[in-house]
Motif scaffolding. Structure first.
Motif, PDB file in Angstrom:
ATOM      1  N   ALA A   1       0.831  -1.199   0.000  1.00 45.95           N
ATOM      2  CA  ALA A   1       0.000   0.000   0.000  1.00 45.95           C
ATOM      3  C   ALA A   1       0.865   1.248   0.000  1.00 45.95           C
ATOM      4  N   LEU A   2       0.467   2.256  -0.744  1.00 46.19           N
ATOM      5  CA  LEU A   2       1.194   3.514  -0.842  1.00 46.19           C
ATOM      6  C   LEU A   2       0.718   4.522   0.212  1.00 46.19           C
ATOM      7  N   THR A   3      -0.464   4.382   0.692  1.00 45.11           N
ATOM      8  CA  THR A   3      -1.057   5.321   1.637  1.00 45.11           C
ATOM      9  C   THR A   3      -0.277   5.430   2.942  1.00 45.11           C
ATOM     10  N   PRO A   4       0.195   4.371   3.557  1.00 39.37           N
ATOM     11  CA  PRO A   4       0.970   4.520   4.800  1.00 39.37           C
ATOM     12  C   PRO A   4       2.277   5.310   4.591  1.00 39.37           C
ATOM     13  N   VAL A   5       2.909   5.194   3.444  1.00 38.62           N
ATOM     14  CA  VAL A   5       4.153   5.915   3.172  1.00 38.62           C
ATOM     15  C   VAL A   5       3.867   7.414   3.073  1.00 38.62           C
ATOM     16  N   ILE A   6       2.831   7.784   2.368  1.00 34.40           N
ATOM     17  CA  ILE A   6       2.466   9.197   2.241  1.00 34.40           C
ATOM     18  C   ILE A   6       2.061   9.760   3.605  1.00 34.40           C
ATOM     19  N   GLY A   7       1.322   9.010   4.368  1.00 38.08           N
ATOM     20  CA  GLY A   7       0.913   9.439   5.709  1.00 38.08           C
ATOM     21  C   GLY A   7       2.105   9.665   6.614  1.00 38.08           C
ATOM     22  N   THR A   8       3.090   8.794   6.555  1.00 36.83           N
ATOM     23  CA  THR A   8       4.291   8.944   7.379  1.00 36.83           C
ATOM     24  C   THR A   8       5.067  10.194   6.985  1.00 36.83           C
ATOM     25  N   ILE A   9       5.217  10.433   5.689  1.00 32.66           N
ATOM     26  CA  ILE A   9       5.920  11.625   5.218  1.00 32.66           C
ATOM     27  C   ILE A   9       5.201  12.891   5.668  1.00 32.66           C
ATOM     28  N   LEU A  10       3.885  12.927   5.573  1.00 35.42           N
ATOM     29  CA  LEU A  10       3.115  14.088   6.013  1.00 35.42           C
ATOM     30  C   LEU A  10       3.248  14.318   7.517  1.00 35.42           C
TER      31      LEU A  10
END
Length: 163
Positions: free
Chosen positions: A12-21
């Motif tokens: 999933a790509l969503t957890p990576v974007i969430g962590t960066i944010l």
């Protein structure tokens, strides 16, 4: 290809974007907190300058004037919005200075003259201007001169000149 393998093998790509944010938000909050905590904003400190006054004479007459010399330290911006100059508590007119913002720096000399008008004391950049129409000091007189930073109401310099 099985449908069940399709969903199990993709990350999933969503957890990576969430962590960066989240990291970005923490960095911004830490920066703002550091600015307030360490007071890294704009400083309202008055200039620190060594200013001395001595009695002199006008080049255009037999009148005495006060020669004011900046001996070192910060430059002092001389204009009605940032600096007030007083002689014995009376305001000195800065309108005769050339330009709206005169930088009074180490080594500069200004002349405090008395011309007898409704605002009798004037600060000039030269003693040749003919502004002196009266003696600033009489025999035995002592006057106090103050340079005051308007924003902080702090005294930049306070000195006395005697005849």
């Amino acid at each position: 290809m099985k449908t069940s393998n399709l969903f199990e093998e993709e990350l999933a790509l969503t957890p990576v974007i969430g962590t960066i944010l989240m990291i970005l938000i923490v960095v911004i909050l830490a920066s703002v907190s550091a600015i307030f905590l360490f007071d890294l904003g704009v400083s309202d400190e008055p200039p620190q300058a060594s200013i001395k006054g001595t009695l002199g004479s006008a080049n255009t007459g037999n009148f005495n004037v006060i020669m004011i010399e900046h001996q070192g330290g910060s430059e002092v911006m001389l204009n009605v919005a940032t600096t007030r100059v007083e002689i014995n508590g009376e305001a000195v007119n800065l309108d005769a200075l050339a330009g709206a913002n005169v930088e009074f720096e180490a080594g500069d000399v200004l002349y405090l003259v008395k011309n007898g008008s409704s605002t009798p004391y004037w600060l000039l950049q030269t003693s040749n201007s003919g502004g002196a129409q009266e003696n600033v000091l009489g025999s035995g007189d002592t006057v106090g001169v103050k340079f005051i930073d308007i924003n902080s109401q702090a005294v930049i310099s306070d000195f006395e000149v005697s005849f």
